[in-house]
Design a protein around this motif. Structure first.
Motif, PDB file in Angstrom:
ATOM      1  N   THR A 195       0.843  -1.196   0.000  1.00  0.00           N
ATOM      2  CA  THR A 195       0.000   0.000   0.000  1.00  0.00           C
ATOM      3  C   THR A 195       0.877   1.243   0.000  1.00  0.00           C
ATOM      4  O   THR A 195       2.071   1.172   0.245  1.00  0.00           O
ATOM      5  CB  THR A 195      -0.879   0.032   1.256  1.00  0.00           C
ATOM      6  N   ARG A 196       0.241   2.366  -0.256  1.00  0.00           N
ATOM      7  CA  ARG A 196       1.002   3.608  -0.312  1.00  0.00           C
ATOM      8  C   ARG A 196       0.126   4.784  -0.009  1.00  0.00           C
ATOM      9  O   ARG A 196      -1.102   4.691  -0.027  1.00  0.00           O
ATOM     10  CB  ARG A 196       1.627   3.758  -1.705  1.00  0.00           C
ATOM     11  N   ILE A 197       0.744   5.917   0.277  1.00  0.00           N
ATOM     12  CA  ILE A 197       0.008   7.163   0.120  1.00  0.00           C
ATOM     13  C   ILE A 197       0.728   7.938  -0.975  1.00  0.00           C
ATOM     14  O   ILE A 197       1.941   7.777  -1.164  1.00  0.00           O
ATOM     15  CB  ILE A 197      -0.122   8.001   1.414  1.00  0.00           C
ATOM     16  N   GLY A 198      -0.036   8.744  -1.681  1.00  0.00           N
ATOM     17  CA  GLY A 198       0.530   9.485  -2.803  1.00  0.00           C
ATOM     18  C   GLY A 198       0.203  10.964  -2.706  1.00  0.00           C
ATOM     19  O   GLY A 198      -0.483  11.506  -3.563  1.00  0.00           O
ATOM     20  N   PRO A 199       0.663  11.617  -1.661  1.00  0.00           N
ATOM     21  CA  PRO A 199       0.298  13.024  -1.485  1.00  0.00           C
ATOM     22  C   PRO A 199       0.999  13.942  -2.489  1.00  0.00           C
ATOM     23  O   PRO A 199       2.066  13.609  -3.005  1.00  0.00           O
ATOM     24  CB  PRO A 199       0.771  13.335  -0.067  1.00  0.00           C
ATOM     25  N   SER A 200       0.378  15.074  -2.733  1.00  0.00           N
ATOM     26  CA  SER A 200       1.007  16.106  -3.558  1.00  0.00           C
ATOM     27  C   SER A 200       1.770  17.037  -2.624  1.00  0.00           C
ATOM     28  O   SER A 200       1.280  17.354  -1.544  1.00  0.00           O
ATOM     29  CB  SER A 200      -0.055  16.886  -4.320  1.00  0.00           C
ATOM     30  N   PRO A 201       2.946  17.478  -3.041  1.00  0.00           N
ATOM     31  CA  PRO A 201       3.782  18.281  -2.139  1.00  0.00           C
ATOM     32  C   PRO A 201       3.364  19.748  -2.101  1.00  0.00           C
ATOM     33  O   PRO A 201       4.090  20.629  -2.537  1.00  0.00           O
ATOM     34  CB  PRO A 201       5.185  18.121  -2.746  1.00  0.00           C
ATOM     35  N   VAL A 206      -5.274   0.280  -3.425  1.00  0.00           N
ATOM     36  CA  VAL A 206      -5.189   1.731  -3.598  1.00  0.00           C
ATOM     37  C   VAL A 206      -6.222   2.361  -2.678  1.00  0.00           C
ATOM     38  O   VAL A 206      -7.426   2.189  -2.863  1.00  0.00           O
ATOM     39  CB  VAL A 206      -5.435   2.116  -5.067  1.00  0.00           C
ATOM     40  N   ILE A 207      -5.715   3.028  -1.649  1.00  0.00           N
ATOM     41  CA  ILE A 207      -6.609   3.661  -0.674  1.00  0.00           C
ATOM     42  C   ILE A 207      -6.590   5.143  -0.954  1.00  0.00           C
ATOM     43  O   ILE A 207      -5.545   5.789  -0.876  1.00  0.00           O
ATOM     44  CB  ILE A 207      -6.126   3.367   0.761  1.00  0.00           C
ATOM     45  N   ARG A 208      -7.724   5.680  -1.324  1.00  0.00           N
ATOM     46  CA  ARG A 208      -7.754   7.102  -1.665  1.00  0.00           C
ATOM     47  C   ARG A 208      -9.145   7.644  -1.393  1.00  0.00           C
ATOM     48  O   ARG A 208     -10.098   6.892  -1.196  1.00  0.00           O
ATOM     49  CB  ARG A 208      -7.343   7.299  -3.131  1.00  0.00           C
ATOM     50  N   GLY A 209      -9.245   8.978  -1.396  1.00  0.00           N
ATOM     51  CA  GLY A 209     -10.498   9.629  -1.047  1.00  0.00           C
ATOM     52  C   GLY A 209     -11.582   9.383  -2.090  1.00  0.00           C
ATOM     53  O   GLY A 209     -11.305   9.081  -3.258  1.00  0.00           O
ATOM     54  N   GLU A 210     -12.835   9.516  -1.649  1.00  0.00           N
ATOM     55  CA  GLU A 210     -13.955   9.226  -2.553  1.00  0.00           C
ATOM     56  C   GLU A 210     -14.059  10.219  -3.703  1.00  0.00           C
ATOM     57  O   GLU A 210     -14.772   9.987  -4.667  1.00  0.00           O
ATOM     58  CB  GLU A 210     -15.275   9.160  -1.783  1.00  0.00           C
ATOM     59  N   GLU A 211     -13.298  11.331  -3.623  1.00  0.00           N
ATOM     60  CA  GLU A 211     -13.333  12.279  -4.742  1.00  0.00           C
ATOM     61  C   GLU A 211     -12.776  11.656  -6.028  1.00  0.00           C
ATOM     62  O   GLU A 211     -12.969  12.184  -7.104  1.00  0.00           O
ATOM     63  CB  GLU A 211     -12.597  13.581  -4.381  1.00  0.00           C
ATOM     64  N   TRP A 212     -12.092  10.511  -5.901  1.00  0.00           N
ATOM     65  CA  TRP A 212     -11.542   9.854  -7.090  1.00  0.00           C
ATOM     66  C   TRP A 212     -12.500   8.857  -7.720  1.00  0.00           C
ATOM     67  O   TRP A 212     -12.209   8.291  -8.770  1.00  0.00           O
ATOM     68  CB  TRP A 212     -10.217   9.159  -6.740  1.00  0.00           C
ATOM     69  N   LEU A 213     -13.641   8.634  -7.073  1.00  0.00           N
ATOM     70  CA  LEU A 213     -14.590   7.636  -7.602  1.00  0.00           C
ATOM     71  C   LEU A 213     -15.006   7.938  -9.028  1.00  0.00           C
ATOM     72  O   LEU A 213     -15.072   7.048  -9.870  1.00  0.00           O
ATOM     73  CB  LEU A 213     -15.856   7.636  -6.734  1.00  0.00           C
ATOM     74  N   ILE A 226       5.568  10.525  -3.991  1.00  0.00           N
ATOM     75  CA  ILE A 226       5.253  11.951  -4.067  1.00  0.00           C
ATOM     76  C   ILE A 226       4.640  12.250  -5.430  1.00  0.00           C
ATOM     77  O   ILE A 226       5.274  12.027  -6.471  1.00  0.00           O
ATOM     78  CB  ILE A 226       6.530  12.793  -3.830  1.00  0.00           C
ATOM     79  N   GLU A 227       3.405  12.725  -5.399  1.00  0.00           N
ATOM     80  CA  GLU A 227       2.700  12.984  -6.653  1.00  0.00           C
ATOM     81  C   GLU A 227       2.837  14.459  -6.997  1.00  0.00           C
ATOM     82  O   GLU A 227       2.002  15.292  -6.667  1.00  0.00           O
ATOM     83  CB  GLU A 227       1.243  12.516  -6.527  1.00  0.00           C
ATOM     84  N   ASP A 228       3.943  14.731  -7.678  1.00  0.00           N
ATOM     85  CA  ASP A 228       4.318  16.130  -7.924  1.00  0.00           C
ATOM     86  C   ASP A 228       4.120  16.536  -9.380  1.00  0.00           C
ATOM     87  O   ASP A 228       4.901  17.304  -9.931  1.00  0.00           O
ATOM     88  CB  ASP A 228       5.775  16.352  -7.501  1.00  0.00           C
ATOM     89  N   THR A 242      -0.919  13.042 -16.462  1.00  0.00           N
ATOM     90  CA  THR A 242      -2.015  13.424 -15.576  1.00  0.00           C
ATOM     91  C   THR A 242      -2.007  12.435 -14.409  1.00  0.00           C
ATOM     92  O   THR A 242      -1.352  11.385 -14.468  1.00  0.00           O
ATOM     93  CB  THR A 242      -3.364  13.269 -16.301  1.00  0.00           C
ATOM     94  N   TYR A 243      -2.772  12.744 -13.376  1.00  0.00           N
ATOM     95  CA  TYR A 243      -2.914  11.825 -12.246  1.00  0.00           C
ATOM     96  C   TYR A 243      -3.326  10.440 -12.750  1.00  0.00           C
ATOM     97  O   TYR A 243      -2.791   9.416 -12.321  1.00  0.00           O
ATOM     98  CB  TYR A 243      -3.973  12.343 -11.245  1.00  0.00           C
ATOM     99  N   HIS A 244      -4.300  10.427 -13.690  1.00  0.00           N
ATOM    100  CA  HIS A 244      -4.878   9.155 -14.137  1.00  0.00           C
ATOM    101  C   HIS A 244      -3.823   8.207 -14.706  1.00  0.00           C
ATOM    102  O   HIS A 244      -3.779   7.031 -14.374  1.00  0.00           O
ATOM    103  CB  HIS A 244      -5.963   9.411 -15.189  1.00  0.00           C
TER     104      HIS A 244
END
Ligand code: GLU
Length: 545
Positions: A37-43, A249-256, A73-75, A232-234
């Protein structure tokens, strides 16, 4: 059209092939069932509670299964990037006890699947961009911002879906290869679009939190690479989670809503999808209604808030665990002394309606968390916070470590231990009476009795005071003086016959407590006196005679 020729025109410098990339990022050698698993935050410099919320799920899944948890890091959005943001993020996660097995670190990358910063992976994305062009699945699009805007306006007027698809894609899709070559030679900016299919099919995805999702299949020519060649992110999500071998992939529901694009890409590349877990948005009560936590209005959305307020990392974890798993609170009651990391976290018990962040509840949890700690642990964590946020207090408790530790032990025993400390910040305030340097009066003694009685009381008290008296000897003396001064030793006697007494023992002990601690609500007087020591006790009381 000759797609191989087109691919060479678009990506003349890309010499690596998909096979080369596959070799660079071989499968992970992990036991069955291990989650990656991961987190992919933007800096962006802003680390929010949602980052921690998702990080906790990801970390738990990996840890509980003997897997790997990493930081990517999703930069890709350079405009939003802030200097030092990666460090801020790692420090914030570290404060909350979230440690990564691999990924970006404050000095470079750590792990076999590096680089873990998307901009440094540009050529990896381009290898697959080139491959998709060769397959006839992606094409360059030269539409200008004005043209895109005109299309959008027309679509809005026609009440159609916005985006590039169907007839709106025709202009770009039908460019001849010579025209493309000429556009590129003359430096016209272009983006690479996925060649969507016109379709009315549906796709189904088994979301580990939400269950079976049915959604229309993607029909959009969405953007894979932006005009600077950055994905792009996608596109980045699909490539990275595939090659870093994320299982979840654990991410917020805004990506649904963009899930169909991701499914489309995994299928186009013939890769296995990870398990998706779309988590609930963090909410708060605003009057009678719930709303999303807002960066502008709610300081508690920022992780830095919890650090500044000195809310212990354990308390924040416990709050998030109560939001994450409906059975956590029950487990906590049944296992009051167990480390929360031993709670068996499961995705199945996650709620999908908005998670309610309640600061009062957090303070309550925090009180319990601190109450469960030993005095030594409290000292250590509190000091760590003071060093950062309250230098004067850090000095003070380091000057009197013995007294501080004893003070932290007051009221700890028994089956109803005191829960005076809520946060490290509030602890500086609550504990101030233990030190002459910060001692102050918060309550007024004059409401308890008249000046003359006060003087008489303290004079007698000090006369008979013997610092080595045990608690019951001490109390016997207090009762004796109370009676001699015309106060009821039993509060209920005073209640019954108020005219027969000047007051009750409660007035006397309040007075004593205020003289010693500055407030009427404080721990046991005898215990406090023992910790303060005879000199301080006498000094604090003498001034009232
Ligand atoms: N960069 C994305 C975000 O910050 C990450 C989403 C994901 O975890 O895939 O929302």
């Amino acid at each position: 059209m000759d797609y191989n020729q087109l691919a060479e025109i678009l990506f003349p410098d890309i010499k690596e092939t998909p096979e080369d990339i596959i070799k660079r990022f071989p499968d992970r050698n992990l036991p069955d069932g291990a989650c990656v698993t991961r987190i992919g935050p933007s800096p962006t410099g802003f680390v929010h509670l949602g980052n921690l919320y998702n990080a906790i799920i990801a970390e738990r899944l990996a840890r509980q299964s003997g897997g790997v948890f990493y930081l990517r890091i999703e930069d890709t959005d350079q405009k939003r990037e802030v200097k030092g943001a990666v460090e801020t993020l790692i420090n914030a996660m570290g404060y909350f006890g979230v440690e990564f097995d691999e990924g970006a670190t404050s000095d470079g990358d750590n792990g076999a699947y590096a680089p873990y910063r998307q901009r440094q992976r540009k050529n990896i994305y381009q290898v697959f961009a080139k491959y998709l062009v060769q397959q006839g699945k992606a094409y360059p699009c030269f539409l200008t911002a004005e043209e895109l805007e005109a299309i959008r306006e027309q679509q809005t007027a026609n009440k159609e879906n916005t985006g590039i698809y169907g007839k709106y894609a025709e202009k770009s899709r039908s460019l001849a290869i010579e025209q493309i070559e000429e556009n590129i030679a003359s430096g016209k900016p272009w983006v690479l679009r996925y060649m969507g299919e016109e379709t009315d099919e549906y796709i189904t995805v088994e979301d580990a939190v939400r269950g079976r999702l049915e959604m229309p299949r993607n029909n959009m020519d969405f953007v894979l690479l932006k005009s600077d060649g950055i994905p792009t992110y996608h596109f980045a999500h699909v490539i990275d989670d595939h090659f870093m071998h994320s299982t979840h992939v654990i991410r917020g529901e805004e990506w649904l809503s963009s899930l169909p694009m991701h499914v489309e890409m995994f299928n186009a590349l013939d890769w296995k999808q990870p398990v998706y877990c779309h988590t609930a948005t963090l909410m708060k009560m605003d009057g009678e209604s719930k709303r999303k936590l807002s960066k502008r209005k709610d300081p508690e959305l920022a992780l830095s808030y919890y650090q500044q307020e000195g809310i212990s990392n354990d308390a924040v974890w416990e709050l998030l665990l109560t939001l994450l798993n409906s059975n956590f609170e029950e487990w906590r009651i049944a296992n009051p002394d167990t480390d929360y990391r031993e709670f068996p976290y499961t995705l199945e018990k996650m709620s999908i309606s908005g998670a309610l962040v309640d600061l009062d509840k957090l303070r309550d949890i925090s009180k319990n968390v601190i109450c469960r700690m030993s005095a030594e642990q409290v000292y250590e964590k509190w000091l760590e916070w003071c060093v950062k946020y309250n230098g004067d207090f850090a000095e003070l408790i380091q000057k009197y470590p013995k007294r501080t530790l004893s003070a932290l032990n007051v009221g700890k025993g028994g089956n109803k231990p005191r829960k005076d400390l809520e946060t490290w910040k509030q602890a500086c305030d609550f504990m101030s009476f233990w030190y002459d340097e910060t001692f102050k009066f918060e309550d007024d003694m004059s409401v308890e009795c008249d000046d003359q009685t006060r003087k008489l009381f303290f004079a007698r008290y000090l006369e008979t005071y013997n610092h080595s008296d045990g608690s019951s000897e001490w109390f016997a003396k207090v009762k004796e003086i109370t009676q001699d001064l015309g106060f009821a030793v039993k509060p209920k006697d005073f209640k019954k016959n108020p005219d027969q007494y000047k007051g009750s023992i409660v007035n006397i002990t309040n007075m004593l407590r205020i003289a010693l601690t500055g407030r009427a609500n404080a721990p046991d007087i005898w215990e406090v006196s023992q910790v303060l020591g005879e000199d301080i006790v006498r000094k604090r009381l003498e001034k009232w005679i």
